[in-house]
Design an enzyme around this catalytic site. Structure first.
Site, PDB file in Angstrom:
ATOM      1  N   LEU A 109      47.056  43.116  40.575  1.00 32.83           N
ATOM      2  CA  LEU A 109      45.660  42.696  40.685  1.00 32.83           C
ATOM      3  C   LEU A 109      45.671  41.226  40.302  1.00 32.83           C
ATOM      4  CD1 LEU A 109      43.705  45.589  38.904  1.00 32.83           C
ATOM      5  CD2 LEU A 109      43.602  44.990  41.325  1.00 32.83           C
ATOM      6  N   ASP A 110      45.017  40.373  41.074  1.00 34.18           N
ATOM      7  CA  ASP A 110      45.054  38.954  40.738  1.00 34.18           C
ATOM      8  C   ASP A 110      44.285  38.700  39.439  1.00 34.18           C
ATOM      9  OD1 ASP A 110      42.287  38.546  41.398  1.00 34.18           O
ATOM     10  OD2 ASP A 110      42.820  38.204  43.482  1.00 34.18           O
ATOM     11  N   GLN A 111      44.422  37.507  38.929  1.00 31.92           N
ATOM     12  CA  GLN A 111      43.834  37.148  37.633  1.00 31.92           C
ATOM     13  C   GLN A 111      42.324  37.396  37.599  1.00 31.92           C
ATOM     14  OE1 GLN A 111      45.099  33.349  36.080  1.00 31.92           O
ATOM     15  NE2 GLN A 111      43.160  33.035  35.063  1.00 31.92           N
ATOM     16  N   SER A 166      40.665  39.657  39.272  1.00 32.10           N
ATOM     17  CA  SER A 166      40.327  41.052  39.542  1.00 32.10           C
ATOM     18  C   SER A 166      40.594  41.889  38.305  1.00 32.10           C
ATOM     19  CB  SER A 166      41.148  41.587  40.719  1.00 32.10           C
ATOM     20  OG  SER A 166      40.884  40.825  41.874  1.00 32.10           O
TER      21      SER A 166
END
Length: 187
Positions: free
Chosen positions: A45-47, A49
């Site tokens: 999950l990106d930063q 999210s």
């Protein structure tokens, strides 16, 4: 074999080591618990999210989740009013760009939803609707997971993502979890 489900908070990277020279003060998964050696995140999950992320020492489990068409459900707050035609376009799949190359997303399940009531507050709040306009919530269920796919899909239909939460992977959810919770799973 060790396996955990965590509620990754907004602002944390989905990794244990940060090798970049600049901006070294990133939050990493190892802050959440004393995990066993060899632990890895299953997908990312990106930063910006948040939500459900699996951690495991079992490569077969990781491969199964990332490569076998396991459903991943995202709750997405978007900028603007999502309409049925937007839901239809997203559901049918559309062309986005992945690393500068065109990519056709697979058909997926998309539904309008009411704003979730029990989500943890974020350290950085979403803008105030009274000051900046209305937002909508969508549930988007995918069996693939390309780089920033959900964000690119919603932007493509004119509804930029403001908040992205992975609610479910397969049968596991973040139900009853709070940001930074770690739960050991027994497979």
């Amino acid at each position: 074999m060790a396996c955990y489900k965590i509620f990754k908070p907004y602002g944390m990277l989905s990794q244990f080591v940060y090798n970049q020279k600049r901006r070294k003060n990133k939050r990493l998964l190892g802050e959440l618990s004393d995990f066993p050696e060899g632990i890895m995140s299953v997908g990312r999950l990106d930063q910006d999210s948040e939500g459900l992320l699996f951690l495991t020492t079992d490569g077969k489990f990781s491969h199964h989740i990332t490569s076998s068409g396991v459903e991943k459900e995202y709750w997405v707050q978007v900028d603007g009013i999502a309409r049925e035609e937007d839901v239809e376009k997203l559901s049918q799949g559309l062309e986005i760009s992945i690393y500068g190359k065109p990519y056709q997303t697979l058909a997926c399940q998309v539904e309008l939803m009411d704003p979730p009531q029990d989500l943890p507050k974020r350290a950085k709040d979403i803008r105030n609707e009274n000051d900046h306009g209305v937002t909508s919530w969508l549930s988007i269920t995918l069996t693939e997971g390309k780089f920033r796919q959900v964000r690119k899909m919603t932007a493509k239909v004119g509804l930029p993502t403001l908040r992205l939460i992975r609610y479910r992977i397969g049968e596991q959810t973040i139900e009853q979890m709070q940001a930074e919770d770690v739960i050991e799973m027994h497979l």
